[in-house]
Write a protein that holds these residues in place. Structure first.
Motif, PDB file in Angstrom:
ATOM      1  N   THR A 101     -16.844  14.622  -4.249  1.00 29.52           N
ATOM      2  CA  THR A 101     -17.523  15.660  -3.471  1.00 29.52           C
ATOM      3  C   THR A 101     -18.981  15.673  -3.879  1.00 29.52           C
ATOM      4  N   GLY A 103     -23.065  17.466  -3.386  1.00 33.84           N
ATOM      5  CA  GLY A 103     -23.827  18.632  -2.953  1.00 33.84           C
ATOM      6  C   GLY A 103     -22.979  19.891  -2.990  1.00 33.84           C
ATOM      7  N   ASP A 104     -23.067  20.684  -1.940  1.00 34.34           N
ATOM      8  CA  ASP A 104     -22.326  21.940  -1.856  1.00 34.34           C
ATOM      9  C   ASP A 104     -21.035  21.740  -1.071  1.00 34.34           C
ATOM     10  N   GLY A 105     -20.175  20.882  -1.596  1.00 39.00           N
ATOM     11  CA  GLY A 105     -18.896  20.636  -0.939  1.00 39.00           C
ATOM     12  C   GLY A 105     -18.949  19.578   0.136  1.00 39.00           C
ATOM     13  N   ASP A 106     -20.013  18.792   0.163  1.00 37.33           N
ATOM     14  CA  ASP A 106     -20.190  17.790   1.212  1.00 37.33           C
ATOM     15  C   ASP A 106     -19.526  16.464   0.832  1.00 37.33           C
ATOM     16  N   TYR A 141     -18.946  23.076 -10.732  1.00 35.52           N
ATOM     17  CA  TYR A 141     -19.424  23.428  -9.400  1.00 35.52           C
ATOM     18  C   TYR A 141     -18.390  24.304  -8.707  1.00 35.52           C
ATOM     19  N   THR A 143     -17.744  24.488  -5.639  1.00 36.09           N
ATOM     20  CA  THR A 143     -17.060  23.761  -4.557  1.00 36.09           C
ATOM     21  C   THR A 143     -16.317  22.557  -5.134  1.00 36.09           C
ATOM     22  N   GLU A 146     -14.117  19.875  -3.094  1.00 37.89           N
ATOM     23  CA  GLU A 146     -13.994  20.460  -1.761  1.00 37.89           C
ATOM     24  C   GLU A 146     -13.742  19.409  -0.675  1.00 37.89           C
ATOM     25  N   LYS A 322     -19.602  33.820  -4.788  1.00 37.18           N
ATOM     26  CA  LYS A 322     -20.119  32.564  -5.328  1.00 37.18           C
ATOM     27  C   LYS A 322     -21.624  32.598  -5.538  1.00 37.18           C
ATOM     28  N   GLU A 323     -22.347  33.205  -4.599  1.00 40.53           N
ATOM     29  CA  GLU A 323     -23.805  33.233  -4.720  1.00 40.53           C
ATOM     30  C   GLU A 323     -24.249  34.087  -5.902  1.00 40.53           C
ATOM     31  N   ALA A 326     -23.530  32.247  -9.100  1.00 38.65           N
ATOM     32  CA  ALA A 326     -24.519  31.206  -9.366  1.00 38.65           C
ATOM     33  C   ALA A 326     -25.813  31.813  -9.906  1.00 38.65           C
ATOM     34  N   LYS A 531     -30.966  17.900  -3.400  1.00 39.75           N
ATOM     35  CA  LYS A 531     -30.977  19.217  -2.755  1.00 39.75           C
ATOM     36  C   LYS A 531     -32.172  19.428  -1.842  1.00 39.75           C
TER      37      LYS A 531
END
Length: 574
Positions: A101, A103-106, A141, A143, A146, A322-323, A326, A531
């Motif tokens: 996985t 980045g943010d779950g990509d 992470y 995610t 993910e 989650k935000e 973080a 990012k």
């Protein structure tokens, strides 16, 4: 029992030759008959091993599992998700999917096209497909794994059946990945009915030097690349490969296995209420925290336990956002949690059970082995800052810069990156975008082309805050510009003028030339921050194709997709 074949008497051989050949055929036939008594003649079915890899770990696993499937009698077909068009998934019966996985779950870059196709509403059903997913990720992470979870759910939604349950792997993935493969093999044997054992062992092949058995290489050079006036500290490391037999290609990565800072370990022991002498297997807790575990960024698992043990409503509330989690964790480490919540306590064994294993760090190699035989070079930013009244250090960067004495040993291994390579066509132009330490592989690419006298044009975009203090490898780059091996050198100094200038800004200014190079067949490479920088560079590439190529946004997107499909747009981002 059928009779053995024989040479006809009409065949053009002497009686002696015919007798000898008949004896040979009889022996071969009888041997095959004996083998057939215990082995099925038919081969086991095909198994497609489809992988999505960003740093190379997943690709290495896929290749290993392909070898083991073949050793077990199956017909393995190992394919990158980047080449998914080669496989009609809907027509297959047995598929293993391995992916990290990003980045943010990509999905990783190599799997983006595959995922877009698989997630399309009109994708055909796959009721006859049996599958299993191995997901690689990092529990630090939110995610975690993910994309692997999305693959698993999507295949189930399309009617496919699991032959073994999905396994989600943390950075210490070897053991769970091996258990997953064993479950897959059992599932394959059961569902295909091909259960006859072979004489060949399916144990993973052993490698002389690798992630689980790194080579203790000698650190030859530790050179500061920035001037004293710079706010940054970028190091050039030269490491001797000695008699390891390790080899690499430009574009590969070097795995470094660090240890934790001794002062960090002592601070954590004190804050958590341990002496450090508590036994953890055959080590003390102090040794285990130094060598085996990640002790800086708290894992989600540890945060859940902290909220429970500390009886903290604040931490409990963060678990559902989650935000906010973080934001809270930014600049905080495990030691800070113990200071803030002294009620939270565990036995030493319970505590290490909540920690992630120490993960190797992968660095883009910044040298060509043709230019520096017997050596491998790295370009590493030393990470150091202060938050919440405490000094913070990058684990691996300060391990290399501060804690390895001259001629000291660095545990290393080579991580191949098959897709991030100098073009095989020596005449093909290269456009390289690598600000900051992203310059690392492109130094290697330039050295490789210089060493092989490749005639292809080379264009480098490089950027950093200040020209006077942050121009990495200035002498080498200027020399390459002077001798023509670097046709263009575009430099972005973000803090030297009234306005900030970045590499993507220079790309927009050079849109016409970029378009011309691409139309000549140029390869477009990007290395560095995933990012922000990589996304901004991608937008600038689309914009250049639109303005200089006269394309609509949709046409520019299709053009970029064609570049990716033909492996002319390749990224090494982190």
């Amino acid at each position: 029992m059928s009779s053995a074949p024989s040479i006809p008497e009409t065949a053009p051989f002497t009686p002696e030759q015919r007798q000898w050949l008949n004896g040979l055929l009889a022996g071969m036939f009888s041997g095959n008959e004996a083998l057939g008594a215990s082995e099925p003649v038919a081969k086991k079915p095909e198994v497609v091993v489809l992988y999505g890899s960003q740093s190379g770990n997943t690709e290495t696993l896929a290749d290993s599992f392909g070898e083991r499937l073949n050793a077990s009698g199956f017909q393995a077909n190992v394919v990158s998700m980047e080449d998914h068009e080669e496989v009609d998934l809907a027509s297959k019966e047995h598929v293993l999917l391995l992916s990290s996985t990003w980045g943010d779950g990509d999905p990783p870059d190599s799997a983006i096209g595959f995922w877009e196709k698989l997630s399309a509403e009109d994708h055909p059903r796959m009721e006859k497909l049996q599958f299993s997913v191995l997901a690689l990720g990092d529990t630090n992470y939110l995610t975690f794994c993910e994309f692997g979870k999305q693959l698993d759910s999507r295949l189930e939604a399309l009617g496919a059946t699991r032959m073994a349950a999905r396994v989600d792997c943390d950075t210490d993935f070897e053991e769970p990945a091996d258990k997953w493969f064993s479950a897959v093999l059992t599932g394959l044997e059961s569902t295909t009915g091909a259960g006859t054992k072979t004489e060949t062992s399916t144990a993973p092949p052993k490698k002389a030097w690798g992630r689980s058995n790194p080579f203790p290489a000698k650190l030859k050079t530790n050179l500061e690349l920035n001037s004293k006036e710079s706010a940054r500290d970028t190091r050039h490391f030269e490491i001797e490969l000695g008699d390891s037999g390790l080899s690499y290609e430009a574009g590969d990565a070097l795995g470094v296995i660090p240890t934790n800072c001794p002062q960090y370990v002592e601070d954590l022991l004190q804050a958590a209420g341990y002496t450090g002498d508590e036994p953890i297997g055959d080590k003390t807790l102090r040794q285990a925290l130094t060598e085996d575990y990640a002790i800086t960024l708290p894992s989600p698992k540890l945060m859940i336990e902290f909220a429970s043990r500390a009886d903290s409503a604040e931490l409990t509330a963060l678990l559902d956002d989650k935000e906010k989690m973080a934001d809270y964790l930014w600049g905080r480490e495990i030691v800070d949690l113990f200071v803030e919540y002294p009620k939270a306590r565990w036995s030493a064994e319970e505590f290490v059970g909540l920690l992630s294993k120490m993960a190797p760090r992968l660095y883009s190699i910044s040298s060509s082995s043709k230019a520096h035989p017997g050596e491998v070079h790295l370009t590493v930013a030393r990470v150091g800052y202060e938050t919440h009244g405490r000094e913070r250090k990058g684990v691996a960067s300060t391990f290399l810069s501060d804690r390895i004495a001259e001629d000291g040993a660095v545990p290393i291994y080579v991580q191949p990156n098959k897709h991030f390579k100098v073009p095989a066509d020596t005449q093909a132009p290269m456009i390289m975008v690598g600000p900051g330490t992203g310059i690392a592989p492109f130094r290697a690419f330039l050295e490789e082309r210089q060493a092989t006298h490749s005639p292809g044009k080379n264009w480098l975009f490089f950027g950093n805050p200040h020209e006077s203090s942050d121009y990495l490898y200035q002498e080498q780059l200027e020399a390459a510009k002077a001798d023509g091996s670097l046709a263009r050198l575009d430099l972005a100094w973000s803090r030297d003028g009234a306005e900030k200038v970045y590499v993507q800004d220079l790309m927009r200014k050079s849109a016409q030339e970029l378009w011309a190079w691409l139309e000549e067949g140029a390869y477009f490479f990007v290395c560095g921050d995933a990012k922000r920088m990589a996304k901004d560079v991608d937008k600038a590439l689309h914009a250049a194709i639109e303005t200089a190529g006269g394309k609509t946004p949709e046409e520019a997107a299709a053009y970029v997709n064609d570049l990716k499909t033909s492996k002319r747009y390749v990224r090494d981002v982190y």
